[in-house]
Enzyme design. Structure first.
Site, PDB file in Angstrom:
ATOM      1  N   TYR A   1       4.403  -6.153  17.543  1.00 11.68           N
ATOM      2  CA  TYR A   1       4.615  -5.380  16.316  1.00 11.68           C
ATOM      3  C   TYR A   1       5.415  -4.112  16.613  1.00 11.68           C
ATOM      4  CZ  TYR A   1       3.480  -1.945  12.718  1.00 11.68           C
ATOM      5  OH  TYR A   1       3.554  -0.947  11.774  1.00 11.68           O
TER       6      TYR A   1
ATOM      7  N   GLY B   1      -2.899  -5.670  23.327  1.00 11.05           N
ATOM      8  CA  GLY B   1      -1.917  -4.840  22.643  1.00 11.05           C
ATOM      9  C   GLY B   1      -2.425  -3.533  22.079  1.00 11.05           C
ATOM     10  N   ASP B   2      -3.716  -3.239  22.192  1.00 12.70           N
ATOM     11  CA  ASP B   2      -4.254  -1.984  21.668  1.00 12.70           C
ATOM     12  C   ASP B   2      -4.078  -0.857  22.690  1.00 12.70           C
ATOM     13  OD1 ASP B   2      -5.000  -2.858  19.206  1.00 12.70           O
ATOM     14  OD2 ASP B   2      -7.121  -3.111  19.679  1.00 12.70           O
TER      15      ASP B   2
ATOM     16  N   PHE C   1       5.189  -7.258   8.473  1.00 19.46           N
ATOM     17  CA  PHE C   1       3.841  -7.638   8.874  1.00 19.46           C
ATOM     18  C   PHE C   1       3.324  -6.527   9.769  1.00 19.46           C
ATOM     19  CE2 PHE C   1       5.216 -12.345   8.615  1.00 19.46           C
ATOM     20  CZ  PHE C   1       4.920 -12.386   7.269  1.00 19.46           C
TER      21      PHE C   1
ATOM     22  N   TYR D   1       0.824  -1.216   0.000  1.00 15.02           N
ATOM     23  CA  TYR D   1       0.000   0.000   0.000  1.00 15.02           C
ATOM     24  C   TYR D   1       0.857   1.264   0.000  1.00 15.02           C
ATOM     25  CZ  TYR D   1      -3.357   3.361   2.103  1.00 15.02           C
ATOM     26  OH  TYR D   1      -4.147   4.438   2.409  1.00 15.02           O
TER      27      TYR D   1
ATOM     28  N   LYS E   1       9.532  -2.922  15.598  1.00 15.43           N
ATOM     29  CA  LYS E   1       9.896  -1.663  14.945  1.00 15.43           C
ATOM     30  C   LYS E   1      10.900  -0.876  15.794  1.00 15.43           C
ATOM     31  CE  LYS E   1       7.221  -1.672  11.209  1.00 15.43           C
ATOM     32  NZ  LYS E   1       7.708  -1.480   9.831  1.00 15.43           N
TER      33      LYS E   1
ATOM     34  N   GLY F   1       2.000  -8.140  -0.679  1.00 11.75           N
ATOM     35  CA  GLY F   1       1.922  -7.116  -1.712  1.00 11.75           C
ATOM     36  C   GLY F   1       1.206  -7.613  -2.956  1.00 11.75           C
TER      37      GLY F   1
END
Length: 325
Positions: free
Chosen positions: A140, A280-281, A76, A11, A144, A36
């Protein structure tokens, strides 16, 4: 410049590749096509179909002296899924990033632009700044942050110039280019699929957060503005060896507000199912992007949620099967 783009069939990566080509750069896209889409690739980009965990293919691709910079988008992105299968995320997002950084360094590449995330921060009631406390609430975000830390060590040891761009929620569409993740995990395209009749309802995960309406609040940034920040950061690495910027609109919208705006844009009722919180939110992630506006003169062109969702809606209506038609 000659730019090596990982995840350039995705994207954001494909939109960045197109913008770089239009700016006169040479672009090579390296993508496994696991998430992708070949049809998202810009026509004038060179394409290498390979995975970052294929050390032979990566070494062959990164010929010494061939490229001036790397833009690393491949990852991911499903934060919730990272809490169910952490090993998969550590391997793909961190181990593969380490391999890329090492290979780029060996090839003599001195500029590296990294697609990072707001998920590296501790959730805050105040707009997040680049020096806000770090503390990922999901794997996630941790992958990073670890990649950012690795880039810092390669800066110190090998002189690698890097920019880490901490995204908030990328959204919206450009002509012929929109959001089509498989599986889809982002709120706006999921809600629009309900409006198209492809899903029966939208989901709200958690209605008891410490926010005005009880649902999570996020900062939404149009893909065109996100890409423009990448090009500015790439050019700024000529004079800077380390750049860390938040890329967001500075305005937060709750899940309920996004769904209600989508109802207005589409004219559809969009049924909703309320579910428990996901692990995790964070409750609130909103950017302060004053630093990049001040230092690089970044000027976002899209700051209206209705218009952003409208651009996405037009793309989804014209691409009901995404890039799979």
């Amino acid at each position: 410049m000659k730019i090596f783009i990982t995840g350039g069939a995705g994207y954001i990566g494909s939109a960045a590749a197109q913008a770089l080509l239009e700016a006169g750069h040479s672009v090579t896209v390296y993508d496994s096509l696991v998430t992708g889409h070949r049809l998202a690739l810009p026509e004038k980009a060179k394409f290498i179909h390979a995975s970052l965990d294929d050390s032979h293919a990566l070494t062959n691709a990164l010929t010494p002296g061939e490229f001036d910079a790397v833009m690393h988008f491949a990852a991911f992105i499903e934060a919730g899924e990272s809490m169910k299968d952490p090993g998969r995320f550590f391997k793909n997002n961190f181990v593969n990033s380490l391999s890329l950084i090492e290979s780029a360094t060996r090839a003599g590449i001195k500029k590296f632009v990294f697609s990072s995330t707001a998920a590296v921060y501790v959730s805050s009631e105040e707009p997040l700044k680049e020096d806000s406390p770090l503390g990922p609430t999901n794997v996630y975000g941790q992958t990073k942050l670890m990649t950012e830390q690795t880039l810092e060590w390669y800066r110190q040891i090998h002189g690698l110039h890097f920019a880490a761009l901490r995204y908030f929620n990328a959204c919206g569409a450009l002509p012929g280019r929109g959001e089509a993740h498989q599986p889809e995990s982002h709120l706006i395209p999921l809600v629009l699929r309900v409006a198209l009749g492809e899903r029966s309802s939208a989901s709200i995960f958690g209605t008891d957060y410490p926010t005005p309406d009880g649902t999570c609040i996020r900062d939404y940034i149009h893909i065109e503005d996100l890409v423009s920040a990448h090009l500015l950061a790439l050019n700024a690495l000529d004079q800077n060896d380390k750049l860390i910027y938040n890329i967001g609109s500075g305005t937060g919208y709750s899940v309920r507000e996004v769904i209600e705006t989508a109802r207005k844009v589409t004219g559809q009722t969009i049924p909703v199912i309320e579910s428990p919180r996901r692990a995790g939110d964070s409750a609130r992630l909103v950017a302060s992007s004053e630093k990049i506006r001040r230092e690089l003169n970044w000027k976002p062109q899209h700051d209206n949620l209705h218009d952003i969702i409208e651009s996405a809606w037009q793309w989804h209506k014209s691409h009901p099967k995404g890039y799979e038609e």
